[in-house]
Enzyme design. Sequence first.
Site, PDB file in Angstrom:
ATOM      1  CG  ASP A 315      -9.509  25.162  24.113  1.00 40.50           C
ATOM      2  OD1 ASP A 315      -9.517  24.114  23.442  1.00 40.50           O
ATOM      3  OD2 ASP A 315     -10.529  25.658  24.615  1.00 40.50           O
ATOM      4  CD  GLU A 451     -26.748  18.311  26.858  1.00 43.37           C
ATOM      5  OE1 GLU A 451     -26.562  18.874  27.955  1.00 43.37           O
ATOM      6  OE2 GLU A 451     -26.599  17.093  26.675  1.00 43.37           O
ATOM      7  CE  LYS A 515     -26.544  15.217  22.977  1.00 46.45           C
ATOM      8  NZ  LYS A 515     -27.327  16.463  23.152  1.00 46.45           N
ATOM      9  CG  ASP A 631     -13.626  21.288  17.766  1.00 43.55           C
ATOM     10  OD1 ASP A 631     -14.435  20.646  18.454  1.00 43.55           O
ATOM     11  OD2 ASP A 631     -13.597  22.530  17.735  1.00 43.55           O
ATOM     12  CE  LYS A 749      -7.060  20.764  24.705  1.00 44.85           C
ATOM     13  NZ  LYS A 749      -8.121  21.722  25.107  1.00 44.85           N
ATOM     14  CG  ASN A 772     -11.265  21.229  27.928  1.00 41.35           C
ATOM     15  OD1 ASN A 772     -11.418  22.381  28.317  1.00 41.35           O
ATOM     16  ND2 ASN A 772     -11.439  20.874  26.672  1.00 41.35           N
ATOM     17  CG  ASP A 773      -8.566  24.602  27.797  1.00 43.14           C
ATOM     18  OD1 ASP A 773      -8.255  23.714  26.973  1.00 43.14           O
ATOM     19  OD2 ASP A 773      -9.514  25.379  27.635  1.00 43.14           O
TER      20      ASP A 773
END
EC number: 7.6.2.1
Length: 1145
Positions: A315, A451, A515, A631, A749, A772-773
Amino acid sequence: MPPTLAPSPPGPPEGMKEERRARANDREYNEKFQYASNCIKTSKYNILTFLPVNLFEQFQEVANTYFLFLLILQLIPQVSSLSWFTTIVPLVLVLAITAVKDATDDYFRHKSDNQVNNRQSQVLINGSLQQEQWMNVCVGDIIKLENNQFVAADLLLLCSSEPHGLCYIETAELDGETNMKVRQAIPVTSELETSVGSPSLMIFGFLVCMGVILAIGNAIWEHEVGTRFQVYLPWDEAVNSAFFSGFLSFWSYIIILNTVVPISLYVSVEVIRLGHSYFINWDKKMFCAKKRTPAEARTTTLNEELGQVEYVFSDKTGTLTQNIMVFSKCSISGHSYGRAAPTQATPFPPEGLPPRGAPPTHKGRLRSPCHLGFLPSPSHGVCERPEPVDFSFNPLADKKFLFWDSTLLEAVKMGDPHTHEFFRLLSLCHTVMSEEKNEGELYYKAQSPDEGALVTAARNFGFVFRSRTPKTITVHEMGTAVTYQLLAILDFNNIRKRMSVIVRNPEGRIRLYCKGADTLLLDRLHPSTPELLSTTTDHLNEYAGEGLRTLVLAYKDLDEEYYGAWAQRRLQASLAQDSREDRLASVYEEVESDMVLLGATAIEDKLQQGVPETIALLTLANIKIWVLTGDKQETAVNIGYSCKMLTDDMTEVFVVTGHTVLEVREELRKAREKMMDASHSVGNGFTCQERRSSAKLTSVLEAVAGEYALVINGHSLAHALEADMELEFLETACACKAVICCRVTPLQKAQVVELVKKHKKAVTLAIGDGANDVSMIKTAHIGVGISGQEGIQAVLASDYSFSQFKFLQRLLLVHGRWSYLRMCKFLCYFFYKNFAFTMVHFWFGFFCGFSAQTVYDQYFITLYNIVYTSLPVLAMGVFDQDVPEQRSMEYPKLYEPGQLNLLFNKRQFFICIARGIYTSVLMFFIPYGVFAEATRDDGTQLADYQSFAVTVATSLVIVVSVQIGLDTGYWTAINHFFIWGSLAVYFAILFAMHSNGLFDMFPNQFRFVGNAQNTLAQPTVWLTITLTTVVCIMPVVAFRFLKLSLKPDLSDTVRYTQLVRKKQKAQHRCLRRVGRTSSRRSGYAFSHQEGFGELIMSGKNMRLSSLALASFATRSSSNWIESLRRKKSDSASSPCGAADKPLKE
């Protein structure tokens, strides 16, 4: 007032609809439903069930069942020639050790359970608060929880001392996330007052073959010879033919020959693995002092695979970077604000070159000094260091926040409406929690570092998020408190990749603020401002090119009528019983359209310390690194250059951005064609053919000359992972030195890792730090978790964990390589010593009528693997090294044998067996030949069964002890103690078993009194033992001597350079002693002397293939023994070893 909660009943199984009833504070009513208790139990055993359950579990192992079967065979007199204890003692020992380990683990589980179950909670019983243990909390109980207390069960929030029934909880023990989550009491009760876990198969086949050969021999011998001696050697009552005798002999030899794979092997492997895991845990160089976090091996079964890794999947955010976000730049209504944080005054570089220390950029992209945050001075030679923006006007500003462009603050103070709306959005569109411990001291608790950074930026520029309730948000705008009515939160998820809020301002105007990721948000903008969109897109590309994380900001005005209708549709979607998430997503899509672009933000996430060096070392170790990140492409590529994954020296960086299957296939095809065209040329001084023969290649593309990289976007990757294209993608990617996958989802992934696992015979490692990994970490062979800013969920799912990416180089190049080396040497020696031990029985079978008579006595057979030879091989397996840890890091090419599995494969396995068989032949036939004619000192015949057994056994123990001494590359006091101590123990037990004392106590068991003493007192016996040892060992010594002289491998070369370095240091110290005492010279003078520089591989040489390294090592060290001898003679000619003479090859 603290929150009051009631335990909720356990939910029904998934897919079933069942009504559950519970009354608050009514235990008598709730007990009739027989809900589960709140007592947790993670332990497996108790005092009564431990023995039967643990034995049942242990005999699920095939090895234990196999040895139990052998034990049963040994109880049959017609089958076994050995006593039952030769098998039961090792078996019981193994079972006992495993049982103790399991009992210890379960004890700690019991201890943990008791600690949790006995935690106290305040429960409302009979109208008053009483202390109650957690395990006694029942469904329906009303519980009072105070700040920072643990949650006792699944709870329903009734009310809270916080306004509007809010409470904030941390779920680290459930999902590993350390951020605060908001929960709100149900409306009905919110206003209540609260008072209250392949060689073996080949060996088994070999064992069966030997058993069959000896059984056939027995049948033939009994038929041809044995029938003539029935008077003297009668068959047992159950034996009625030579064939049946051979059948029984087969099982007898299976029992005798089973020691080729003794049960102690399995225990020894686990002990070695456990030792390797503790070395990782105890490594101070992998301890992060700042976080007080050590490295942790969470498994013991993968240590050897750490030395065989070929692919690392990483990651980016929080793994390669620090995940500490800093608001760096922004674009507002087409104007870009912000400069990079300066480091020091930097002279202008020559025209056309980037300044020294500038962050790496895309190939060919240059930065001006001012772009880096420096302003040119009138002297035109030095960039002036700018001052940070002064936020003293704002008493609520965060003093830690730094920004380097004062023009943005000026725009805010001048009342620019676009700038105000920009920061207003940042202060409203979030889920941050605010806590004010003292007047004016605000503390923000954010769900993500991004954030928190955005809200802090708005705070400093005068838009201070002060507080929130379920229905309102209070913001201090340039010193004025403004309360907005919060109508809806359209929260972020991995699919939407954006977040929106709908608020009503004090004037009654309803506005949506949004956003999110530019790839999604730019498509939802109103088409009325194309120029602003184009300018903002340019700014986004610029920010991403600098490695910054970007977000796009937009808003939309809503009228009352439209909002009312939309809110009703949202309510209906939220109450839907089926497809609720899809319905809500559709409603959100409807309102998040035709928005007006405000600008974009750019957040800096700095690289972790040591990341570029780690990636460079792993690359030199032939480990391919793939970065899988969510990203933008530009951000990921820039980070790739920063961390040295991508370099300007690369032949080409392929970028795949196709939106259709045909486009992606065409881009991959073009990339392969370019690499194939280059593969016809010479790469690194070696032709394609030479490179291909140097390693295991599954594709001709892996032998291409030059270095390539592949960058692929998430939408292109989705097509590339389809069944009809995945092999094309894999072939292209595996031919590249580095691969970067951008904008990928957690599922993608895992799919990429699974693709490599499925089609490549290579060990994969995945490393990440966030939730998320987890799927990627679990999919890879080895999972590594980074304990960083995103909680511990990745750590909980991993096999190994530490706090910084740079520790990966030590985990693989030191611990992994050593573990693989040690385990391979352990297995090679273990099989060697046991084949040498066991095959003697095979040769003896041809001289004893295939009667299954053993050469050794039964006590030696029992103790050989658990006493005489167990500890030395354990010491080697735990402590051995070929080169020190510093050299392992200095020469990463030392890692390559593990990737190619050179140290223990079928070839090495059969070499070990051949050596063991060779040793057994000499071990049997040399004493047999000597004893046929030898006599004692008194002239009597030396040959008898017991004397022969003692001689062969003693020869065997000495030979294998000398052999492990030769195999040991790193001697410690423990190795010396175990090797020579095991020899001493052997002789002590040998003499004890043939002593008068044991005979007096057990006359039926120890009948050969004084045999050992009498046998070993004969010079002929010791000459025989010496001859056997020399003949067994000398070929090994000669082979290794010639190999070191003619064809040394890289580790031999490294050890030689280390030897020369030590010699030169000694010469230098001697030179300083005999020199003038008044002379003061540099302490580094010896490092400039000539002599061993040719033997040290340069950085570029480290990139050569195995073939190149082997050739280099051969050329530079082919005659190093003669060279060393010459140097010693030179040293002898001067009192201090002639330190002034250069060392030459």
